[in-house]
Design a protein around this motif. Structure first.
Motif, PDB file in Angstrom:
ATOM      1  N   SER A   1       0.757  -5.422  -7.797  1.00  0.00           N
ATOM      2  CA  SER A   1       2.038  -4.607  -6.982  1.00  0.00           C
ATOM      3  C   SER A   1       2.062  -4.924  -5.768  1.00  0.00           C
ATOM      4  O   SER A   1       3.359  -5.193  -5.548  1.00  0.00           O
TER       5      SER A   1
ATOM      6  N   GLN B   1       5.387  -6.767  -4.365  1.00  0.00           N
ATOM      7  CA  GLN B   1       6.134  -6.119  -3.335  1.00  0.00           C
ATOM      8  C   GLN B   1       6.186  -7.090  -2.115  1.00  0.00           C
ATOM      9  O   GLN B   1       7.327  -7.037  -1.434  1.00  0.00           O
TER      10      GLN B   1
ATOM     11  N   ALA C   1       8.956   1.435   6.217  1.00  0.00           N
ATOM     12  CA  ALA C   1       8.795   1.925   5.031  1.00  0.00           C
ATOM     13  C   ALA C   1       7.668   1.498   4.138  1.00  0.00           C
ATOM     14  O   ALA C   1       7.164   2.274   3.355  1.00  0.00           O
ATOM     15  N   TYR C   2       7.320   0.232   4.010  1.00  0.00           N
ATOM     16  CA  TYR C   2       6.124  -0.086   3.470  1.00  0.00           C
ATOM     17  C   TYR C   2       4.790   0.265   3.745  1.00  0.00           C
ATOM     18  O   TYR C   2       3.952   0.686   2.934  1.00  0.00           O
TER      19      TYR C   2
ATOM     20  N   ILE D   1       4.514   3.238   5.063  1.00  0.00           N
ATOM     21  CA  ILE D   1       4.663   4.689   4.663  1.00  0.00           C
ATOM     22  C   ILE D   1       4.289   4.774   3.125  1.00  0.00           C
ATOM     23  O   ILE D   1       3.689   5.724   2.664  1.00  0.00           O
ATOM     24  N   PHE D   2       4.676   3.730   2.544  1.00  0.00           N
ATOM     25  CA  PHE D   2       4.561   3.701   0.741  1.00  0.00           C
ATOM     26  C   PHE D   2       3.088   3.530   0.561  1.00  0.00           C
ATOM     27  O   PHE D   2       2.501   4.217  -0.389  1.00  0.00           O
ATOM     28  N   LEU D   3       2.357   2.806   1.443  1.00  0.00           N
ATOM     29  CA  LEU D   3       0.844   2.389   1.253  1.00  0.00           C
ATOM     30  C   LEU D   3       0.059   3.444   1.407  1.00  0.00           C
ATOM     31  O   LEU D   3      -0.932   3.662   0.712  1.00  0.00           O
ATOM     32  N   LYS D   4       0.519   4.408   2.272  1.00  0.00           N
ATOM     33  CA  LYS D   4      -0.390   5.636   2.652  1.00  0.00           C
ATOM     34  C   LYS D   4       0.196   6.875   1.590  1.00  0.00           C
ATOM     35  O   LYS D   4      -0.755   7.859   1.465  1.00  0.00           O
ATOM     36  N   LEU D   5       1.072   6.553   0.569  1.00  0.00           N
ATOM     37  CA  LEU D   5       0.948   7.496  -0.622  1.00  0.00           C
ATOM     38  C   LEU D   5      -0.342   7.470  -1.411  1.00  0.00           C
ATOM     39  O   LEU D   5      -0.873   6.628  -1.553  1.00  0.00           O
TER      40      LEU D   5
ATOM     41  N   ARG E   1       5.869  12.923 -10.541  1.00  0.00           N
ATOM     42  CA  ARG E   1       6.531  11.619 -10.491  1.00  0.00           C
ATOM     43  C   ARG E   1       6.047  10.940 -11.537  1.00  0.00           C
ATOM     44  O   ARG E   1       4.870  11.136 -11.962  1.00  0.00           O
TER      45      ARG E   1
END
Length: 135
Positions: A21, A25, A55-56, A58-62, A111
């Motif tokens: 993934s 990405q 944004a990327y 922040i996405f990786l920190k989810l 989700r």
């Protein structure tokens, strides 16, 4: 009747971070960046690149799913990283897209769970594919 060890392993999934993934990405991000570079002036391109990078990150920190296990009938537990208590969920539907499996839950606040092929062992992947076909 007690469950055998093989049945318990068959219904228990331990996830790790997916390299597939991240690679996909990054590839798509580079492709979009190249297209933006070709069509936008340099300042718009740099601001779009900065926004996409933020944004990327922040996405990786989810938090990502670590463990998914069948309890009884339709009940499953789902544990995310950095979460103390696992959540109890019920599967609404499972979609198999060959490289990944998407699991939708009946609770709307939960989700969907995206499971890539390289996140689980080969036996667990076969088990997930079987569950997807049975749904």
């Amino acid at each position: 009747m007690a469950k055998s060890f093989e049945q318990i392993q068959y219904l228990s999934f331990d996830f790790k971070r997916s390299r597939m993934s991240i690679a996909l990405q990054l590839f798509l991000g580079l492709l979009i960046s190249y297209c933006c570079y070709q069509t936008l002036n340099i300042w718009l391109f740099l601001s779009a690149l900065l926004f996409a990078s933020i944004a990327y990150i922040i996405f990786l920190k989810l938090p990502f799913a670590q463990h998914f296990e069948h309890l009884d009938q339709q009940d499953w537990t789902l544990k995310y990283a950095e979460q103390e208590q696992p959540a109890r969920v019920q599967i609404e539907k499972i979609l198999d897209h060959q490289l990944y499996i998407l699991i939708y839950f009946s609770e709307k606040k939960q989700r969907p769970l995206l499971v890539w092929q390289d996140q689980v062992s080969a036996l667990q992947w076969k088990s997930l594919k079987t569950w997807a076909k049975l749904q």
